[in-house]
Design a protein around this motif. Structure first.
Motif: not given
Length: 282
Positions: A108-110, A144-146, A264-266, A270-271
């Motif tokens: 995944x990616x952020x 997710x979105x932050x 876990x990925x979410x 977020x961290x």
């Protein structure tokens, strides 16, 4: 109990909650990373930030380990910011060494906006520019979105976070969100208050303590050092149910726990967003 301020000093120490995650079947790491935590089970994790070496001084590598009740720590995920990217862009993998976009361990990616105030978490599916009608099932999901509220006045207070995640099905599985255009993205839907099938979460507001002149939160012994990055995530309808929490325990060492419906990925992404520089928020 342990109260740790999110911005200044430790307040009070006492009884510590039981440590470690009860036995769970991890299975394949890439599948576990996307699987929501079982209901009633808190997944307790340790986050290590590795800044050793010239390269990692600017681009640290982050490692997430599961903390078991027998004291063992099991590697789950690693993450690192990509170089030469116009915006903050983190790759997340199930391998502690191979964090390449094309590697088998990429999970995944952020990605952030230019200001570093809005982030989106994706799985390892195809991006829109590589997407075609024949590959609809391979289009990446938004997990997710932050959103970090901009600190326009520059006050040195706690951060304010909003997190939008896909809702859950009756089978306790995450409903897939695969936007085919910007108007279908989690952030756009949230901004337009089109929240059907979505869950909105917030960081729990800390309480101002006159004695210590600081903001405090109760981490039940899982956080021991003050930091502006310490947070707890809750739903406004049930502020006592901690969906996830994160905080500092030593230099470059942090504890992170998450519960259903988070995976876990979410939680890890977020961290990573909280570590990212946010000049507009601080």
């Amino acid at each position: 109990m342990l109260y740790v301020c999110v911005h200044m000093s430790t307040y009070e120490a006492g009884a510590v909650a039981p440590r470690g995650t009860p036995p769970i079947d991890l299975g394949e790491l890439d599948e576990f990373a996307l699987r929501p935590a079982p209901q009633g089970v808190t997944i307790m994790c340790r986050i290590i930030r590795d800044k050793k070496g010239m390269d990692r001084g600017m681009y640290p590598t982050y490692f997430m380990h599961l903390e078991r009740q027998d004291g063992r720590k099991i590697f789950l995920l690693s993450g690192r910011k990509r170089k030469r990217s116009k915006t903050s862009n983190y790759l997340i993998a199930t391998d502690p060494v191979d964090l390449s976009r094309d590697g088998d361990s990429f999970v995944g990616k952020l990605r952030s906006n230019l200001m570093g105030t809005k982030f989106t978490i994706f799985d390892n599916g195809l991006s829109l520019d590589k997407f075609g009608p024949s590959k609809k099932k391979e289009l990446r999901q938004e997990l997710a979105a932050i959103y970090y509220e901009t600190n326009v006045l520059g006050f040195k207070g706690p951060r304010r976070m909003t997190i939008i995640v896909p809702g859950m099905t009756t089978e306790l599985k995450r409903a897939p969100v695969r936007p085919q255009n910007e108007s279908e993205s989690l952030l756009t839907r949230w901004q337009g208050r089109s929240m059907e099938g979505l869950i909105e979460l917030h960081n729990k507001a800390p309480i101002w303590n006159e004695e210590t002149q600081s903001y405090v939160l109760n981490f039940h012994g899982r956080v021991t050092q003050a930091s502006v990055k310490n947070f707890q995530i809750v739903h406004s309808s049930d502020p006592d149910y901690i969906v996830m929490q994160f905080g500092k325990v030593a230099e470059d060492v942090f504890n992170m726990d998450y519960n259903y419906p988070m995976c876990a990925l979410q939680a890890f992404a977020i961290v990573l967003s909280s570590f990212d520089s946010k000049l507009a928020c601080e």
